[in-house]
Design a protein around this motif. Structure first.
Motif, short mmCIF file in Angstrom:
data_model
loop_
_atom_site.label_atom_id
_atom_site.label_comp_id
_atom_site.label_asym_id
_atom_site.label_seq_id
_atom_site.Cartn_x
_atom_site.Cartn_y
_atom_site.Cartn_z
N GLY A 285 0.45 29.56 -11.33
CA GLY A 285 0.27 28.55 -10.72
C GLY A 285 2.08 28.31 -10.86
O GLY A 285 2.46 27.01 -10.10
N THR A 286 3.07 29.12 -10.66
CA THR A 286 3.99 29.01 -10.73
C THR A 286 4.78 28.35 -9.09
O THR A 286 3.90 29.44 -8.72
N GLY A 287 5.11 27.68 -9.09
CA GLY A 287 5.33 27.56 -7.85
C GLY A 287 6.76 28.26 -6.73
O GLY A 287 8.20 29.26 -7.44
N ASP B 113 10.79 28.15 -8.61
CA ASP B 113 10.72 27.77 -9.57
C ASP B 113 10.31 27.95 -11.09
O ASP B 113 9.06 27.64 -11.57
N VAL B 114 11.24 28.49 -11.88
CA VAL B 114 10.40 29.19 -12.99
C VAL B 114 9.99 27.73 -13.92
O VAL B 114 9.78 28.32 -15.08
N ASP B 115 11.09 26.91 -13.64
CA ASP B 115 11.20 25.97 -14.94
C ASP B 115 10.24 24.66 -14.54
O ASP B 115 10.33 23.89 -15.32
N ALA C 234 4.60 37.38 -4.93
CA ALA C 234 3.82 36.14 -5.13
C ALA C 234 3.44 36.73 -2.77
O ALA C 234 4.59 37.28 -3.07
N ASN C 235 2.31 36.62 -2.69
CA ASN C 235 3.11 36.93 -1.04
C ASN C 235 2.47 34.97 0.04
O ASN C 235 1.96 34.48 -0.66
N ASP D 165 5.83 25.83 1.27
CA ASP D 165 5.86 26.04 -0.31
C ASP D 165 4.46 26.62 -1.13
O ASP D 165 3.30 26.55 -0.33
N GLY D 166 4.44 27.38 -1.66
CA GLY D 166 2.82 28.41 -2.43
C GLY D 166 3.49 28.57 -3.94
O GLY D 166 4.33 27.63 -4.57
N GLN D 167 2.60 29.16 -4.31
CA GLN D 167 2.52 29.11 -5.69
C GLN D 167 1.75 30.50 -5.91
O GLN D 167 0.32 31.25 -5.46
N PHE D 168 2.26 31.26 -6.84
CA PHE D 168 1.71 32.00 -7.88
C PHE D 168 0.72 32.39 -8.19
O PHE D 168 0.04 30.90 -8.01
N PRO D 169 -0.98 33.39 -7.94
CA PRO D 169 -1.85 32.80 -8.23
C PRO D 169 -2.81 32.49 -9.33
O PRO D 169 -1.38 32.58 -10.48
N VAL D 170 -3.80 31.37 -9.09
CA VAL D 170 -3.83 30.74 -10.42
C VAL D 170 -4.99 31.72 -11.08
O VAL D 170 -6.00 30.70 -10.64
N THR D 171 -5.26 32.76 -11.72
CA THR D 171 -6.39 33.55 -12.13
C THR D 171 -6.61 34.14 -13.33
O THR D 171 -7.29 35.21 -13.69
#
Length: 156
Positions: A43-45, A105-107, A86-87, A73-79
């Motif tokens: 879920g990281t953006g 946006d790690v933080d 990330a794609n 704007d995207g997010q790493f998978p939420v699985t």
């Protein structure tokens, strides 16, 4: 003869409506790859930014003010896991020359911080000191593969 007239009328209307019946719009796609030692929580953006015109810039001072042509704007998978890749994909990118930049946006604060967030230029090392000029050319139609190798800033 009548069928040809109908086909010409349909093509003319499609052209007036902005439809592209001959080619397909350009799709820009790619991957954001982080060092294998760092796994981003689910879920990281992230953002992929295509800056207009391909003009070199000082990312430290003009990250927010430089003219942006395309922002993804995207997010790493939420699985239920952590990831180092990330794609992304964006359709109908206008033809042109761009400078491509991406960051994670790690933080989670919504602001680019080179000491904690991962960032980088397409085809170049992550640097606030040296930015590439135009590094992506998008054609009128087709596919453009724009990948990023991201890292954190390190003073050397």
């Amino acid at each position: 003869m009548r069928a040809a007239a109908v086909i010409l009328a349909v093509l003319a209307l499609a052209g007036l409506a902005g439809c592209d019946l001959v080619g397909t719009p350009t799709v820009v796609f790619g991957s954001l790859v982080l060092p294998s030692w760092y796994l981003v929580p689910e879920g990281t953006g992230f953002q992929v930014i295509l800056y207009a015109g391909g003009t070199p810039m000082d990312i430290a001072t003009s990250f927010e003010t430089a003219p942006r042509a395309v922002v993804v704007d995207g997010q790493f998978p939420v699985t239920g896991g952590s990831y180092d890749t990330a794609n992304y994909q964006v359709a109908e990118v206008p033809a042109g020359t761009y400078t491509a930049f991406a960051w994670v946006d790690v933080d989670g604060d919504g602001a680019l911080d080179p000491w904690t967030d991962f960032f980088g230029w397409h085809g170049a090392a992550a640097s606030f000191d040296t930015q590439p000029a135009a590094n992506v050319v998008v054609a009128e139609a087709g596919l453009a593969d724009v990948d990023f190798m991201l890292s954190q800033y390190s003073a050397q």
